[in-house]
Motif scaffolding. Structure first.
Motif, PDB file in Angstrom:
ATOM      1  N   ASP A  34       4.183  -1.772  -8.444  1.00 54.50           N
ATOM      2  CA  ASP A  34       4.298  -0.745  -9.490  1.00 54.50           C
ATOM      3  C   ASP A  34       3.180  -0.156  -9.720  1.00 54.50           C
ATOM      4  O   ASP A  34       1.803  -0.516 -10.260  1.00 54.50           O
ATOM      5  N   ILE A  35       2.872   0.902  -8.835  1.00 53.22           N
ATOM      6  CA  ILE A  35       1.746   1.862  -8.908  1.00 53.22           C
ATOM      7  C   ILE A  35       2.378   3.469  -9.400  1.00 53.22           C
ATOM      8  O   ILE A  35       3.319   3.769  -8.954  1.00 53.22           O
ATOM      9  N   ARG A  36       1.331   4.043 -10.032  1.00 52.26           N
ATOM     10  CA  ARG A  36       1.907   5.337 -10.613  1.00 52.26           C
ATOM     11  C   ARG A  36       2.407   6.268  -9.511  1.00 52.26           C
ATOM     12  O   ARG A  36       3.259   7.108  -9.639  1.00 52.26           O
ATOM     13  N   CYS A  37       1.767   6.450  -8.184  1.00 56.50           N
ATOM     14  CA  CYS A  37       2.187   7.528  -7.446  1.00 56.50           C
ATOM     15  C   CYS A  37       3.651   7.163  -6.708  1.00 56.50           C
ATOM     16  O   CYS A  37       4.123   8.100  -6.117  1.00 56.50           O
ATOM     17  N   PHE A  50      -4.081   8.416  -2.485  1.00 51.47           N
ATOM     18  CA  PHE A  50      -4.264   7.378  -3.427  1.00 51.47           C
ATOM     19  C   PHE A  50      -4.368   5.832  -2.506  1.00 51.47           C
ATOM     20  O   PHE A  50      -5.373   5.096  -2.910  1.00 51.47           O
ATOM     21  N   LEU A  51      -3.432   5.734  -1.777  1.00 56.57           N
ATOM     22  CA  LEU A  51      -3.648   4.538  -0.989  1.00 56.57           C
ATOM     23  C   LEU A  51      -4.849   4.413  -0.046  1.00 56.57           C
ATOM     24  O   LEU A  51      -5.342   3.428   0.244  1.00 56.57           O
ATOM     25  N   ARG A  52      -5.250   5.385   0.266  1.00 56.42           N
ATOM     26  CA  ARG A  52      -6.481   5.639   1.286  1.00 56.42           C
ATOM     27  C   ARG A  52      -7.619   5.297   0.485  1.00 56.42           C
ATOM     28  O   ARG A  52      -8.690   4.786   1.006  1.00 56.42           O
ATOM     29  N   LYS A  53      -7.722   5.578  -1.021  1.00 55.29           N
ATOM     30  CA  LYS A  53      -8.949   5.038  -1.760  1.00 55.29           C
ATOM     31  C   LYS A  53      -8.858   3.890  -2.501  1.00 55.29           C
ATOM     32  O   LYS A  53      -9.908   3.415  -3.190  1.00 55.29           O
ATOM     33  N   THR A  54      -7.680   3.187  -2.240  1.00 51.03           N
ATOM     34  CA  THR A  54      -7.206   1.872  -3.304  1.00 51.03           C
ATOM     35  C   THR A  54      -7.124   0.584  -2.182  1.00 51.03           C
ATOM     36  O   THR A  54      -5.827   0.685  -1.887  1.00 51.03           O
ATOM     37  N   ARG A  58      -3.128  -0.718  -0.807  1.00 51.46           N
ATOM     38  CA  ARG A  58      -2.719  -0.445   0.383  1.00 51.46           C
ATOM     39  C   ARG A  58      -2.390  -1.776   1.145  1.00 51.46           C
ATOM     40  O   ARG A  58      -1.362  -1.648   1.885  1.00 51.46           O
ATOM     41  N   GLU A  59      -3.032  -2.856   0.498  1.00 49.65           N
ATOM     42  CA  GLU A  59      -2.542  -4.215   1.138  1.00 49.65           C
ATOM     43  C   GLU A  59      -1.303  -4.706   0.818  1.00 49.65           C
ATOM     44  O   GLU A  59      -0.702  -5.109   1.618  1.00 49.65           O
ATOM     45  N   LYS A  60      -1.135  -4.206  -0.697  1.00 48.56           N
ATOM     46  CA  LYS A  60       0.472  -4.430  -1.030  1.00 48.56           C
ATOM     47  C   LYS A  60       1.400  -3.740  -0.245  1.00 48.56           C
ATOM     48  O   LYS A  60       2.564  -4.258   0.110  1.00 48.56           O
TER      49      LYS A  60
END
Length: 107
Positions: A34-37, A50-54, A58-60
């Motif tokens: 459940d992420i906005r992107c 988003f995943l590169r910064k978070t 990214r782990e999920k």
């Protein structure tokens, strides 16, 4: 060789994300993680940014990819070793019970 036992070695994040979208579609992917992107006007470009910064997100995504392909799963980190953002997102719930219906019960 530090990457010898890493099942994600050599797989680009974009390839990983494309495989997940092809397999699950954006709607189910947004339900599982459940992420906005993934839920609001999803695109590969915005998701990659988003995943590169978070790291927690990214782990999920990487975990879901490993599970989808039946590759060896990493051990779940104790709450004390996780980044602060992960603790905020899990709220007061026990880490092992978060999304247990999606990820399955931990060992």
């Amino acid at each position: 060789m530090t990457q010898a036992n890493n099942p994600l070695h050599g797989i680009k994040l974009e390839t990983l994300l494309n495989d997940l979208v092809d397999h699950y579609g954006w709607e189910e992917l947004g339900q599982r993680i459940d992420i906005r992107c993934f839920n609001h006007d999803p695109s590969i470009k915005s998701s990659l940014k988003f995943l590169r910064k978070t790291p927690w997100a990214r782990e999920k995504v990487e975990y879901l990819y490993l599970k989808m392909n039946k590759l060896p799963l990493p051990k779940i980190k104790p709450q004390s070793e996780r980044p602060a953002a992960s603790a905020v997102n899990s709220g007061d719930k026990d880490a092992s019970s978060v999304n247990a219906n999606i990820w399955g019960k931990s060992e």
